[in-house]
Design a protein around this motif. Sequence first.
Motif, short mmCIF file in Angstrom:
data_model
loop_
_atom_site.label_atom_id
_atom_site.label_comp_id
_atom_site.label_asym_id
_atom_site.label_seq_id
_atom_site.Cartn_x
_atom_site.Cartn_y
_atom_site.Cartn_z
N LYS A 1 -0.41 -5.31 5.83
CA LYS A 1 -0.27 -4.12 5.02
C LYS A 1 1.21 -3.72 4.93
CE LYS A 1 -3.78 -3.80 7.17
NZ LYS A 1 -4.76 -4.78 7.70
N ILE B 1 0.84 -1.20 0.00
CA ILE B 1 0.00 0.00 0.00
C ILE B 1 0.88 1.25 0.00
CG2 ILE B 1 -1.77 1.32 1.25
CD1 ILE B 1 -2.75 -1.25 2.47
N LEU C 1 -8.25 -2.36 5.04
CA LEU C 1 -7.28 -1.68 5.90
C LEU C 1 -7.41 -2.11 7.36
CD1 LEU C 1 -7.47 1.95 4.45
CD2 LEU C 1 -5.68 0.25 4.05
N VAL D 1 0.60 -3.99 10.24
CA VAL D 1 1.40 -3.12 9.37
C VAL D 1 2.85 -3.60 9.33
CG1 VAL D 1 2.27 -0.78 9.06
CG2 VAL D 1 -0.10 -1.14 9.79
N ILE E 1 -2.53 -0.04 -4.31
CA ILE E 1 -2.54 -1.34 -3.67
C ILE E 1 -2.08 -2.40 -4.67
CG2 ILE E 1 -3.96 -3.07 -2.47
CD1 ILE E 1 -5.95 -0.69 -1.94
#
Length: 217
Positions: free
Chosen positions: A84, A27, A77, A107, A46
């Motif tokens: 991510k 991302i 998300l 993340v 993305i």
Amino acid sequence: MGSESKAIHLHDGDLPDGLDLGPVVAIDTETMGLDQRRDRLCLVQISSGDGTAHLVQIKPESMGGKGANCPNLKAMLENPNVKKLMHYARFDVGILQHALGVRMTSVICTKIAARLVYTFTDKHGLAFLTKDLLGIEMSKQQQCSDWGAPELTPEQLQYAASDVLHLHALWEKLEAMLVREGRRELAQQCFDFLPTRAELDSLGYDHPDIFSHSARL
């Protein structure tokens, strides 16, 4: 956009229904500036690592767009089962949380990973790392263009896509180095803190940074 245009899909306001991008997505974001409290989110890029980039253009309602009404993007998300993958996630997580009202989970930040193992240089930018570790040259010519325009140019779309198409391969290299140097768990602890770090930024605790220290006489 040439032959690469087939690998770029531009979506108006949200990801399409039923799109499955897998358990690890790269991302990136494009904004009107670097202050998440002032500058609006314009584009979310993305990729699932398969050579295809999905670009979601976020337009405010004043421009005929949907604003933050993007349920499919928000669901991805916030999904803890989807990792991510970002470069300088502190900014991207911050602008996404602030603009879309989400709370990010799972993340991974390749810039933090690089700073933990690339201690022999002060270069940790995406273009440098992509060239050094993958042998791929990235153009940054469109970096400072107008991302808030109603219609984005083919050059802008190509640039935006390039920022996510190589992150999976880059993370594979950096993760191996983290493991080799015994810093993989330390990196994970840094990654887990990023949504909170970004929230502190949005509240104004980046200047001054509450983790910094200045002695008073």
